[in-house]
Design a protein around this motif. Structure first.
Motif, PDB file in Angstrom:
ATOM      1  N   SER A 146       1.266  -3.323  -3.756  1.00 16.00           N
ATOM      2  CA  SER A 146       0.453  -3.171  -2.708  1.00 16.00           C
ATOM      3  C   SER A 146      -0.859  -3.533  -2.862  1.00 16.00           C
ATOM      4  O   SER A 146      -1.534  -3.083  -3.928  1.00 16.00           O
ATOM      5  CB  SER A 146       0.785  -1.960  -1.905  1.00 16.00           C
ATOM      6  N   LEU A 157      -1.717   2.792   5.205  1.00 12.62           N
ATOM      7  CA  LEU A 157      -1.115   2.765   3.867  1.00 12.62           C
ATOM      8  C   LEU A 157      -0.689   4.165   3.892  1.00 12.62           C
ATOM      9  O   LEU A 157       0.587   4.361   3.266  1.00 12.62           O
ATOM     10  CB  LEU A 157      -2.222   2.506   2.742  1.00 12.62           C
ATOM     11  N   GLU A 160       2.505   4.740   5.644  1.00 10.72           N
ATOM     12  CA  GLU A 160       3.623   4.011   5.039  1.00 10.72           C
ATOM     13  C   GLU A 160       4.311   4.678   4.068  1.00 10.72           C
ATOM     14  O   GLU A 160       5.568   5.122   3.803  1.00 10.72           O
ATOM     15  CB  GLU A 160       3.113   2.518   4.650  1.00 10.72           C
ATOM     16  N   LEU A 161       3.482   5.249   3.196  1.00  6.26           N
ATOM     17  CA  LEU A 161       3.835   6.124   1.898  1.00  6.26           C
ATOM     18  C   LEU A 161       4.550   7.307   2.390  1.00  6.26           C
ATOM     19  O   LEU A 161       5.803   7.875   1.845  1.00  6.26           O
ATOM     20  CB  LEU A 161       2.608   6.543   1.072  1.00  6.26           C
ATOM     21  N   ASN A 164       7.957   6.692   3.677  1.00  4.43           N
ATOM     22  CA  ASN A 164       8.906   6.122   2.833  1.00  4.43           C
ATOM     23  C   ASN A 164       9.216   6.803   1.373  1.00  4.43           C
ATOM     24  O   ASN A 164       9.177   6.267   0.376  1.00  4.43           O
ATOM     25  CB  ASN A 164       8.862   4.451   2.615  1.00  4.43           C
ATOM     26  N   GLN A 167       6.871   5.322  -1.236  1.00  4.43           N
ATOM     27  CA  GLN A 167       6.937   3.798  -1.453  1.00  4.43           C
ATOM     28  C   GLN A 167       6.481   2.988  -0.303  1.00  4.43           C
ATOM     29  O   GLN A 167       6.268   3.446   0.721  1.00  4.43           O
ATOM     30  CB  GLN A 167       8.359   3.740  -1.630  1.00  4.43           C
ATOM     31  N   THR A 168       6.418   1.951  -0.518  1.00  2.49           N
ATOM     32  CA  THR A 168       6.017   0.582   0.563  1.00  2.49           C
ATOM     33  C   THR A 168       7.154  -0.240   0.577  1.00  2.49           C
ATOM     34  O   THR A 168       7.849  -0.528  -0.123  1.00  2.49           O
ATOM     35  CB  THR A 168       4.697   0.007   0.401  1.00  2.49           C
ATOM     36  N   THR A 169       7.219  -0.691   1.967  1.00  2.00           N
ATOM     37  CA  THR A 169       8.411  -1.575   2.252  1.00  2.00           C
ATOM     38  C   THR A 169       7.904  -2.956   1.846  1.00  2.00           C
ATOM     39  O   THR A 169       6.768  -3.350   1.830  1.00  2.00           O
ATOM     40  CB  THR A 169       8.747  -1.681   3.733  1.00  2.00           C
ATOM     41  N   PHE A 172       5.815  -4.589   4.591  1.00  2.00           N
ATOM     42  CA  PHE A 172       4.419  -4.036   4.743  1.00  2.00           C
ATOM     43  C   PHE A 172       3.560  -4.749   3.726  1.00  2.00           C
ATOM     44  O   PHE A 172       2.392  -5.030   3.663  1.00  2.00           O
ATOM     45  CB  PHE A 172       4.528  -2.418   4.333  1.00  2.00           C
ATOM     46  N   ARG A 173       4.210  -4.848   2.499  1.00  6.94           N
ATOM     47  CA  ARG A 173       3.361  -5.434   1.246  1.00  6.94           C
ATOM     48  C   ARG A 173       3.168  -7.184   1.466  1.00  6.94           C
ATOM     49  O   ARG A 173       2.188  -7.601   1.393  1.00  6.94           O
ATOM     50  CB  ARG A 173       4.095  -5.239   0.046  1.00  6.94           C
TER      51      ARG A 173
END
Length: 529
Positions: A146, A157, A160-161, A164, A167-169, A172-173
């Motif tokens: 990311s 950010l 998102e963390l 998940n 983690q990032t999807t 998203f990245r």
């Protein structure tokens, strides 16, 4: 590659430290190891956070005044390694390279340095090298990494963390990577444009264009077209830098017309008196000077009351209460001015859909710059039209010379004509437009339209004589034949200003003499397509 990628180790190296401490704390609380450099590392450490210097990771200290600190396999390997590639993982193990899952970088303030007038060496020193290299590496490897380049994305950010489990999807990245490449692209564009200008190269072999999203618009010129507004970061006063105090979101056409209005009214120095320009579809339907803004607005409005409905009003001085009360008498889309008094803003507050913009200053119409226009398969680039004509530049070509008062009106008409779509004919009387002919395929039709407008407004105002009688007339380019000039004479014009330069100048001058007109040549044209 899997959809979710965990963030266990982050490298934070930022020039703009807005939100850095908060982000560092939030990542640390989520169990993320922090790496950093220079001032960023110090700021995080001073905030009580456990930070590891990149120099400890690379085994090399920062050197050459910070020019070399992250350009090392221990950093770029950690960003570029494919986590699901056995050979990459083996290379990381062999060379003791730790994975970097998150990169947070914003670049040296090159654009700001240029905007502040930094000298050549200062600008060169503010060209970031390591930052763009890391950003591009992380963005390329967005399958696992990311990359965040804008402070505005810090909250997204963290959200998102949290959503998940640290983690990032992949989606998203991907979005972060696109933003990252746009940032480095815009940065390189700014550097190359500045350097071309510094070298005096008006036509470099390659030219880059860039902008930052200001707003997504409801639609474009028409409802079936999508649109957005991007700003280029320059400090030029105008719609891009204005503060909107009230009213609906600006539309595509609002922005285009407001820019045209403000650029026109900036032709008139507020120290020399009040000026008002009313614009409709990027063309002026009324422009005037006055002892006060109220007088200027009324005179501009009386040029073409029909077209002023739903128009854009630009003022060259701070909007006052009396002028505000007059403006709200009809439907107006946007008002833009250097400022607005509290009383004027109170008047406007009753008109919820009326947009009020203030800029603190006027654009400098003598300042250079570039303008761009897209064509199929390419881009036309030219210098901004900063051509100026003063009293001493005018050449009297007829037997009759203009009076001082006529000269003032001629120069006023010339300034307005610069901002009228070609072919442009502008009739002016007593410091106010009385007829504008714009965008016609020939100059004769423009002269006819402008004269007709002057005649019609005289009827609206209850006057027996058309407003064009005794007027000064400006033509943005030369008269190729005498017919357009004779139409102005038939409308009652007393004097003409035009560039000259036609093969038939002698015929046109002779026609002006025969009609008893005074005429001056500028030697400069102002096409506006």
């Amino acid at each position: 590659m899997t959809d979710l990628s965990p963030i266990r180790r982050a490298l934070l190296s930022v020039s703009d430290k807005t939100g850095l401490i908060e982000l560092g704390k939030a990542l640390s609380e989520r169990g993320v190891e922090l790496l950093s450099t220079g001032g960023s590392a110090k700021a995080l450490r001073d905030a009580g956070l456990d930070v590891r210097d990149v120099a400890d990771v690379t085994g090399y200290p920062e050197m050459m005044d910070g020019r070399v600190k992250t350009l090392h396999p221990a950093v770029h390997g950690g960003l570029l390694a494919l986590r699901d590639n056995a050979a990459h993982v083996a290379a990381m193990d062999e060379h003791n390279i730790g994975a970097i899952d998150l990169l947070v970088v914003n670049l040296y303030p090159f654009e700001e340095t240029v905007a502040k007038g930094g000298d050549y060496e200062d600008c060169i020193e503010n060209i970031d090298i390591g930052g763009p290299a890391m950003i591009r590496a992380a963005a390329k490897n967005h399958a696992f990494v990311s990359v965040v380049v804008d402070v505005e994305d810090y909250d997204a950010l963290l959200a998102e963390l949290d959503a998940n489990g640290g983690q990032t999807t992949y989606a998203f990245r991907q979005k972060l990577a696109q933003t990252a490449y746009a940032r480095t692209g815009a940065y390189d564009a700014a550097v190359s444009t500045w350097m071309a200008d510094a070298l005096g190269n008006s036509a470099p072999r390659r030219r880059a264009f860039a902008g930052t999203l200001s707003q997504t618009l409801r639609y474009g010129e028409n409802p079936h077209q999508t649109a957005a507004f991007y700003v280029d970061g320059t400090a030029r006063a105008g719609v891009a830098t204005a503060v909107q105090h009230q009213g609906k979101e600006l539309s595509y056409n609002n922005i285009n017309d407001t820019d045209a209005a403000f650029e026109l009214v900036a032709e008139f120095d507020p120290a020399d008196g009040a000026a008002c320009a009313i614009i409709k579809h990027a063309n002026p339907c009324g422009v005037a000077l006055g002892g006060t803004l109220l007088e200027a607005y009324k005179s501009a409005f009386d040029c073409d009351r029909t077209s002023a409905f739903g128009g854009i009003v630009a003022l060259n001085q701070t909007l006052d209460e009396a002028t505000a009360k007059e403006i709200v008498g009809i439907f107006t889309e946007v008002v833009i001015a250097p400022g607005a008094s509290d009383a004027a803003r109170e008047v406007f507050s009753a008109k919820k859909n009326l947009r009020l913009l203030t800029t603190d200053s006027l654009p400098d119409n003598r300042a250079g710059g570039l303008t761009y226009r897209q064509v199929a398969g390419g881009m036309l680039v030219q210098d901004k039209d900063v051509g100026f004509v003063g009293m001493d530049d005018l050449k009297v070509v007829t037997k009759l010379a203009p009076t001082d008062e006529q000269m003032r009106d001629l120069l006023f008409a010339w300034k307005v004509g610069k901002h009228v779509k070609s072919n442009a004919i502008v009739y002016v009387k007593d410091g106010a437009t009385v007829g504008v002919g714009a965008g016609q395929m020939n100059r004769l039709d423009s002269a006819l339209i402008a004269a007709k407008k002057a005649e019609r407004m005289a009827e609206v105002l209850g006057l027996e004589t058309p407003l064009s009688v005794g007027s000064a007339v400006a033509s943005d380019a030369f008269f190729p034949f005498a017919d357009g000039l004779m139409e102005a004479a038939a409308a009652g014009a007393s004097c003409i200003i035009q560039p000259g330069g036609s093969m038939r100048d002698d015929e046109v001058i002779a026609a002006a003499d025969e009609a008893g007109l005074a005429m001056v040549f500028t030697g400069m044209r102002h096409f506006r397509h």
